[in-house]
Write a protein that holds these residues in place. Sequence first.
Motif, PDB file in Angstrom:
ATOM      1  N   GLY A 200      12.750  80.892  62.998  1.00  0.00           N
ATOM      2  CA  GLY A 200      13.951  80.614  62.214  1.00  0.00           C
ATOM      3  C   GLY A 200      14.775  81.849  61.917  1.00  0.00           C
ATOM      4  O   GLY A 200      16.000  81.821  61.953  1.00  0.00           O
TER       5      GLY A 200
ATOM      6  N   ARG B 283       9.001  76.227  54.795  1.00  0.00           N
ATOM      7  CA  ARG B 283      10.002  75.431  55.519  1.00  0.00           C
ATOM      8  C   ARG B 283       9.347  74.590  56.617  1.00  0.00           C
ATOM      9  O   ARG B 283       9.836  73.506  56.959  1.00  0.00           O
TER      10      ARG B 283
ATOM     11  N   SER C 261       5.477  73.957  63.557  1.00  0.00           N
ATOM     12  CA  SER C 261       5.458  72.502  63.698  1.00  0.00           C
ATOM     13  C   SER C 261       4.943  72.103  65.069  1.00  0.00           C
ATOM     14  O   SER C 261       4.430  70.990  65.232  1.00  0.00           O
TER      15      SER C 261
END
Length: 432
Positions: free
Chosen positions: A371, A403, A289
Amino acid sequence: MKLALHWKILLGMVLGLVYGVIAASTGLGWITSDWIAPFGKIFVNLLKLIAIPLVLGSLITGVASLSDLKKLSRIGGKTITIYIATTAVAVTIGLLVVNIMQPGKSLPQDMRTKLQSTYESSVADKEEAAGAARERGPLQPLVDMVPSNFFSSAGNNRNMLQVVFFAIFVGIALVQVGDKKRTASFLGFFEGLNDVVIKMVDTIMLFAPIGVFALIADTINAIAADDLSSVWELLGGLGFYCIAVVVGLLLQMTLVYTTVLKIFTPLKLGDFLRALGPVQLLAFSTSSSGATLPVTMERCEQNLGVSEEVSSFVLPLGATINMDGTALYQAIAAVFIAQALGLSLGVGDQLTIILTAVLASIGTAAVPGAGIIMLVVILEAISVPSAGIALILGVDRILDMCRTVTNVTGDASVAASVAATENQLGTPSFDN
Ligand code: ASP
């Protein structure tokens, strides 16, 4: 022929997939790694290159443009509240899905043993990375947020939270100085930086379809390692777990974000998706991201109609602390591992997962594979052996791609919501 950007990216992705499978199954993986993968790396490097200047420029000007501290604390308060609430809901959805579907119980015993021995060495690496995180005191994340030297924070994209902290601090000081004349040249520099970086994003995006092609081809290559059958075997064994994660992520996107958008904004879902298409495709291809942030900001401002004031504050913050997809995945993965190892988790454990997953996702860096490192912290908290991540390591890259899409969608829907509540959401436009 003039195709819209998201179609070009999608085309790059599909071609990358087709090419990757053909190359891997015909033993031409070396062509991919030597001659194609570097273009994917260049593309991601370009995006990362502008991430720190973008966060600095946009947050400093964003905070400074909020005329007073009252407005800043109002927008900041709203943003953080919605971020944390949506993350807590995401973890809860994850827990419901994993407890209903029970994917860990469907894994055959010999598959578990095999997976564990295959990934033993990789687990050692991840555990080492998580080791530091494990031994930290409860307030360490707070300490980590405050840098002692700005230049060393800006020297590493992983320290984005520190850069965010610094930029907000500088922005607040600018508001406090008040006298615009005295700070004009200082602020002007960052406004200029902002404009320049946005232009750089436009240029980099021209390269996106090729970059995405290379990234997908390389991912297939890495997973397959010239033996596609191992991928199918792995997916077969862990398929139910992957489906559980994807179902959870889809629920989060279709239920939670549409509800948030409906409550706070007048936006049509179609417009939201159209604006976000390229952002989601890029998140999927880069698994980061942070790397997607420049494009998230551009699409939110230019297509969705979110004001620069809101987007430049909400989105950089979101890319660093708001990871709903990651939190949801961490909850499912933790329970899946416990189920696979035959350990039962009580209500207390599930509550611990909610708390630790919300915190762990805040502390997860916006980069590929972060993650799973923070997952170790959650496993420790519920006394499940962290070596259990060996079970899921093989399919982590694919789930990371998924995700990250949820992560960026969450950031954008909160940005639109905060903008709407501040009367700073224009009409969507798709002229460019
Ligand atoms: N790749 C994710 C992101 O950048 C983080 C993670 O879950 O690994 O949003």
